[in-house]
Write an enzyme that holds these catalytic residues in place. Structure first.
Site, PDB file in Angstrom:
ATOM      1  N   ASP A  97      -7.308   6.260   0.295  1.00  0.00           N
ATOM      2  CA  ASP A  97      -7.467   4.953  -0.338  1.00  0.00           C
ATOM      3  C   ASP A  97      -6.707   4.972  -1.663  1.00  0.00           C
ATOM      4  O   ASP A  97      -7.177   5.543  -2.646  1.00  0.00           O
ATOM      5  CB  ASP A  97      -8.954   4.664  -0.557  1.00  0.00           C
ATOM      6  CG  ASP A  97      -9.205   3.338  -1.264  1.00  0.00           C
ATOM      7  OD1 ASP A  97      -8.260   2.530  -1.375  1.00  0.00           O
ATOM      8  OD2 ASP A  97     -10.344   3.114  -1.710  1.00  0.00           O
TER       9      ASP A  97
ATOM     10  N   GLY B 109      -5.665   3.078  -4.701  1.00  0.00           N
ATOM     11  CA  GLY B 109      -5.976   1.882  -5.475  1.00  0.00           C
ATOM     12  C   GLY B 109      -5.060   1.736  -6.665  1.00  0.00           C
ATOM     13  O   GLY B 109      -4.105   2.498  -6.843  1.00  0.00           O
ATOM     14  N   ASN B 110      -5.343   0.757  -7.501  1.00  0.00           N
ATOM     15  CA  ASN B 110      -4.526   0.536  -8.687  1.00  0.00           C
ATOM     16  C   ASN B 110      -4.702   1.626  -9.729  1.00  0.00           C
ATOM     17  O   ASN B 110      -3.778   1.943 -10.473  1.00  0.00           O
ATOM     18  CB  ASN B 110      -4.864  -0.820  -9.310  1.00  0.00           C
ATOM     19  CG  ASN B 110      -4.351  -1.976  -8.483  1.00  0.00           C
ATOM     20  OD1 ASN B 110      -3.155  -2.111  -8.264  1.00  0.00           O
ATOM     21  ND2 ASN B 110      -5.258  -2.819  -8.006  1.00  0.00           N
TER      22      ASN B 110
ATOM     23  N   LYS C 113      -8.007   8.142  -3.681  1.00  0.00           N
ATOM     24  CA  LYS C 113      -9.194   8.798  -3.146  1.00  0.00           C
ATOM     25  C   LYS C 113      -8.913   9.264  -1.725  1.00  0.00           C
ATOM     26  O   LYS C 113      -8.302   8.542  -0.936  1.00  0.00           O
ATOM     27  CB  LYS C 113     -10.393   7.853  -3.137  1.00  0.00           C
ATOM     28  CG  LYS C 113     -10.780   7.328  -4.512  1.00  0.00           C
ATOM     29  CD  LYS C 113     -11.909   6.307  -4.406  1.00  0.00           C
ATOM     30  CE  LYS C 113     -12.262   5.722  -5.752  1.00  0.00           C
ATOM     31  NZ  LYS C 113     -13.306   4.676  -5.647  1.00  0.00           N
TER      32      LYS C 113
ATOM     33  N   GLY D 221      -3.964  -7.623   0.960  1.00  0.00           N
ATOM     34  CA  GLY D 221      -4.109  -6.230   0.558  1.00  0.00           C
ATOM     35  C   GLY D 221      -4.761  -5.378   1.633  1.00  0.00           C
ATOM     36  O   GLY D 221      -5.730  -5.792   2.275  1.00  0.00           O
TER      37      GLY D 221
ATOM     38  N   ASP E 117      -6.591  -2.848   1.260  1.00  0.00           N
ATOM     39  CA  ASP E 117      -7.974  -2.537   0.916  1.00  0.00           C
ATOM     40  C   ASP E 117      -8.913  -3.646   1.364  1.00  0.00           C
ATOM     41  O   ASP E 117     -10.046  -3.382   1.802  1.00  0.00           O
ATOM     42  CB  ASP E 117      -8.115  -2.288  -0.582  1.00  0.00           C
ATOM     43  CG  ASP E 117      -7.641  -3.453  -1.445  1.00  0.00           C
ATOM     44  OD1 ASP E 117      -6.785  -4.243  -0.993  1.00  0.00           O
ATOM     45  OD2 ASP E 117      -8.113  -3.564  -2.591  1.00  0.00           O
TER      46      ASP E 117
ATOM     47  N   ASP F 121     -15.990  -7.233  -4.157  1.00  0.00           N
ATOM     48  CA  ASP F 121     -15.393  -5.965  -4.585  1.00  0.00           C
ATOM     49  C   ASP F 121     -14.993  -6.079  -6.049  1.00  0.00           C
ATOM     50  O   ASP F 121     -14.119  -6.862  -6.416  1.00  0.00           O
ATOM     51  CB  ASP F 121     -14.167  -5.652  -3.725  1.00  0.00           C
ATOM     52  CG  ASP F 121     -13.650  -4.243  -3.938  1.00  0.00           C
ATOM     53  OD1 ASP F 121     -13.958  -3.644  -4.984  1.00  0.00           O
ATOM     54  OD2 ASP F 121     -12.933  -3.733  -3.053  1.00  0.00           O
TER      55      ASP F 121
END
Length: 238
Positions: free
Chosen positions: A11, A13-14, A18, A88, A90, A111
């Protein structure tokens, strides 16, 4: 598909990367990385299922063991979205994750990360779209950045109380940022409940725990929603 097979869920992310290892369907510890190469070196040729909100890194392309989630990936849900190519990864993974966890419910995913997203997934398995707005820290930084005299409270906001009415400029900046998010969430819920009377609310993201008790709705505070969605998508490809 072997029950003992290992897959790595990534994952990106910005603000962090992870990884979660899944062995035989069992989720292991999640690790946080600053550098993508470190994660790639650790897992070698293991199968990787990747969600990234960043521009695609060339190190992820052209590898037979790496699948990068996009709107073109075969999914167990359908995307009712005008521009799926801009959606996105995510948000896609989270939508699949909650649909897998709560398949007979209309789910609202809240989220709270760098940005706040609120997305609706119907119990029919249709992703209906949602809302994107600045996250908590982004709101604080933006007000300081776009004005001459307002201070940046993003590094000190936890010192303030949760009153809706600030009594100093710094407290007012906190109240506008924090309570603005609370009222925005409650407003979206109130609007959607006119058409969906039994919405299941899932709150996730790094800032979710600050808001759980402030939202006027029953909330399931989800953990690893994106990772669970990635694993469901990966299994769907096999």
């Amino acid at each position: 598909m072997s029950e003992d097979i290992k897959v790595i869920l990534v994952d990106i992310g910005n603000s962090s990367i992870k990884t979660t290892e899944v062995v035989g369907g069992r989720f292991q510890e999640t690790l946080i990385w600053k550098d993508l190469q470190q994660a790639l070196d650790r897992y070698g040729e293991s199968p990787l299922m990747v969600s990234s909100v960043r521009k695609l890194d060339e190190r992820l392309s052209g590898k037979t063991n790496i699948e990068v989630l996009s709107h073109l990936t075969r999914l167990p849900i359908s995307l009712n979205y005008k521009t799926p190519e801009t959606l996105g990864a995510d948000r896609i993974a989270a939508a699949v994750g909650v649909f897998d966890l709560f398949p007979d419910m209309d789910n609202l995913i809240i989220d709270l990360g760098t940005c706040m997203t609120i997305d609706l997934v119907e119990k029919t398995g249709v992703f209906r779209g949602g809302v994107i707005s600045p996250g908590l820290v982004m709101r604080m930084k933006a007000m300081a950045h776009f004005t001459d005299q307002l201070p940046d409270i993003s590094g000190e906001w936890q010192e303030f109380n949760s009153s809706e009415l600030g009594q100093s400029t710094r407290e007012c900046l906190f109240s506008g940022s924090f309570w603005g998010i609370v009222h925005e969430i409650n407003g979206v819920i109130q609007t959607l409940e006119k058409d969906f009377t039994s919405l299941n609310m899932i709150m996730t993201g790094g800032d979710a725990h600050y808001f759980e008790s402030k939202v006027k709705a029953h909330i399931f505070a989800g953990s690893k929603i994106v990772q669970k969605g990635l694993y469901r998508i990966w299994k769907y490809q096999q």
